[in-house]
Design a protein around this motif. Structure first.
Motif, mmCIF file in Angstrom:
data_model
loop_
_atom_site.group_PDB
_atom_site.id
_atom_site.type_symbol
_atom_site.label_atom_id
_atom_site.label_comp_id
_atom_site.label_asym_id
_atom_site.label_seq_id
_atom_site.Cartn_x
_atom_site.Cartn_y
_atom_site.Cartn_z
ATOM 1 N N ALA A 1 0.846 -1.209 0.000
ATOM 2 C CA ALA A 1 0.000 0.000 0.000
ATOM 3 C C ALA A 1 0.875 1.250 0.000
ATOM 4 C CB ALA A 1 -0.933 -0.016 1.204
ATOM 5 N N LEU A 2 1.958 1.207 0.773
ATOM 6 C CA LEU A 2 2.857 2.365 0.834
ATOM 7 C C LEU A 2 3.529 2.613 -0.519
ATOM 8 C CD1 LEU A 2 4.197 4.413 2.820
ATOM 9 C CD2 LEU A 2 6.047 2.754 3.074
ATOM 10 N N MET A 3 3.944 1.539 -1.168
ATOM 11 C CA MET A 3 4.603 1.685 -2.473
ATOM 12 C C MET A 3 3.622 2.229 -3.516
ATOM 13 S SD MET A 3 7.742 0.975 -2.188
ATOM 14 C CE MET A 3 8.091 1.028 -3.919
ATOM 15 N N VAL A 4 2.378 1.766 -3.446
ATOM 16 C CA VAL A 4 1.359 2.288 -4.370
ATOM 17 C C VAL A 4 1.190 3.789 -4.135
ATOM 18 C CG1 VAL A 4 -1.128 2.253 -4.867
ATOM 19 C CG2 VAL A 4 0.159 0.104 -4.758
ATOM 20 N N GLN A 5 1.126 4.181 -2.856
ATOM 21 C CA GLN A 5 0.999 5.625 -2.536
ATOM 22 C C GLN A 5 2.183 6.418 -3.080
ATOM 23 O OE1 GLN A 5 0.751 5.979 1.709
ATOM 24 N NE2 GLN A 5 -1.200 4.869 1.770
#
Ligand SMILES: Cc1cc2nc3c(=O)[nH]c(=O)nc-3n(C[C@H](O)[C@H](O)[C@H](O)COP(=O)(O)O)c2cc1C
Ligand SMILES: CCCCC(=O)C(=O)O
Length: 322
Positions: free
Chosen positions: A98-102
């Motif tokens: 999720a952090l990488m997508v953000q």
């Protein structure tokens, strides 16, 4: 790559001007050729993914950055103005995904590519024999160590089995769509059943891929299942293809069978290893030149002119003899 598939050229067409330009998910591209996501470009060249991205920008083509890149998403984003898509895996640590997508969203990546053929890493015997070591991947610095120690041979395999979430399934696409507004493509579809499912769950496109034959032995050659997937999606979402595209004629065949564009994996890495950014530019330019010539010799001025009737499969040839 395309054994038994021949081109049916049409003649006496005015081909004095050839236009290979297209849009991919609404973004302009000088040709229907994108850079496939491949891991760890610094193993090929010290400038890594930054050099690849600059080449994509110079050629006005779209680059898909690998989740497992050796330059950070921020470094790649600030290096050039190429249209970039971001490939990702779902890790057991879903917070990291999720952090990488953000981070991809924040850094102007335009679409996401979820690779779905890798619940586990395929058995890569060369990696085991050579004791493949994955370097620390800078995207994950402070989040998780990619320098895994194992006595089993491939550190990459050990890292992959510790991180990849093998429980990922169709129901999770809803979760992914809830954490981002970016279009999501799924990469690694090889059957009409999964293509239909992909349309049902609302993905923005499909990449027909067998991961460059690095995952499942006896997976089909992608060109042989492309049409099955294209027919299943009935034009509802775009279909892309990768695997074994080495010549402009290969691009042409894929388009004739219904792909909107292709992605190039190894040739880009070879160009990068040989001459950095310049090498990648040359690889893309060679493919574009070959595609342009193929279109001219087949009687196609625009990509939309490339039709199913421009290719003939081995199967069709056999049937016509019966
Ligand atoms: C060295 C290497 C690394 C790769 N890394 C990734 C990756 O990180 N993510 C991914 O989705 N696919 C990865 N792939 C698969 C490519 O995206 C693509 O499916 C494949 O290379 C296409 O075939 P081609 O190399 O014959 O053009 C990798 C392939 C290679 C050769
Ligand atoms: C855990 C995946 C490793 C990168 C990859 O996708 C590849 O090497 O093919």
């Amino acid at each position: 790559m395309t054994y038994g598939l021949s081109i049916r050229p049409r003649v006496l067409v005015n081909v004095s001007r050839i236009d290979m330009s297209t849009t991919i998910l609404g973004f302009n591209s000088s040709a229907p050729i994108m850079i496939a996501p491949t891991a760890m470009h610094k193993l090929a060249h010290q400038e890594g993914e930054v050099a690849t991205a600059r080449a994509a920008a110079a050629c006005n083509t779209i680059m898909a950055l690998s989740f497992m890149s050796t330059c950070t998403v921020e470094e790649v984003a600030s290096s050039c103005n190429a249209v970039r898509f971001f490939q990702f895996y779902v890790y057991k640590r879903r917070d990291i995904t999720a952090l990488m997508v953000q981070r991809a969203v924040r850094n102007g990546f335009k679409a996401l590519i979820l690779t779905v053929d890798t619940p586990r890493l395929g058995r890569r015997e060369a990696d085991i024999k050579n004791k493949m070591i994955a370097p620390q991947l800078k995207n994950f610095e402070g989040l998780l160590s990619t320098e895994v120690v194992t006595d089993k041979g491939s550190n990459l395999e050990a890292f992959a089995s510790g991180t990849l979430d093998a429980s990922l399934c169709w129901e999770d696409i809803g979760w992914l769509r809830s954490i981002t507004d970016l279009p999501i493509l799924i990469k690694g579809v090889l059957t009409h059943e999964d293509a239909i499912r992909a349309v049902e769950v609302g993905v923005a496109g499909i990449v027909v891929s067998n991961h460059g034959a690095r995952q499942l032995d006896y997976a089909p050659a992608t060109i042989n299942v492309l049409e099955e997937v294209v027919l299943a999606v009935q034009g509802k979402i775009p279909v892309f293809l990768d695997g074994g595209i080495r010549r402009g004629t290969d691009v042409f065949k894929a388009l004739a069978l219904g792909a909107q564009a292709v992605l190039i994996g190894r040739p880009v890495i070879y160009g990068l290893a040989a001459k950095g950014e310049h090498g990648v530019r040359r690889v893309i330019q060679m493919l574009k030149d070959e595609l342009e010539l193929t279109m001219a010799l087949s009687g196609c001025c625009h990509l939309k002119d490339i039709a199913r009737s421009h290719v003939r499969t081995g199967h069709e040839r056999l049937q016509s003899r019966i």
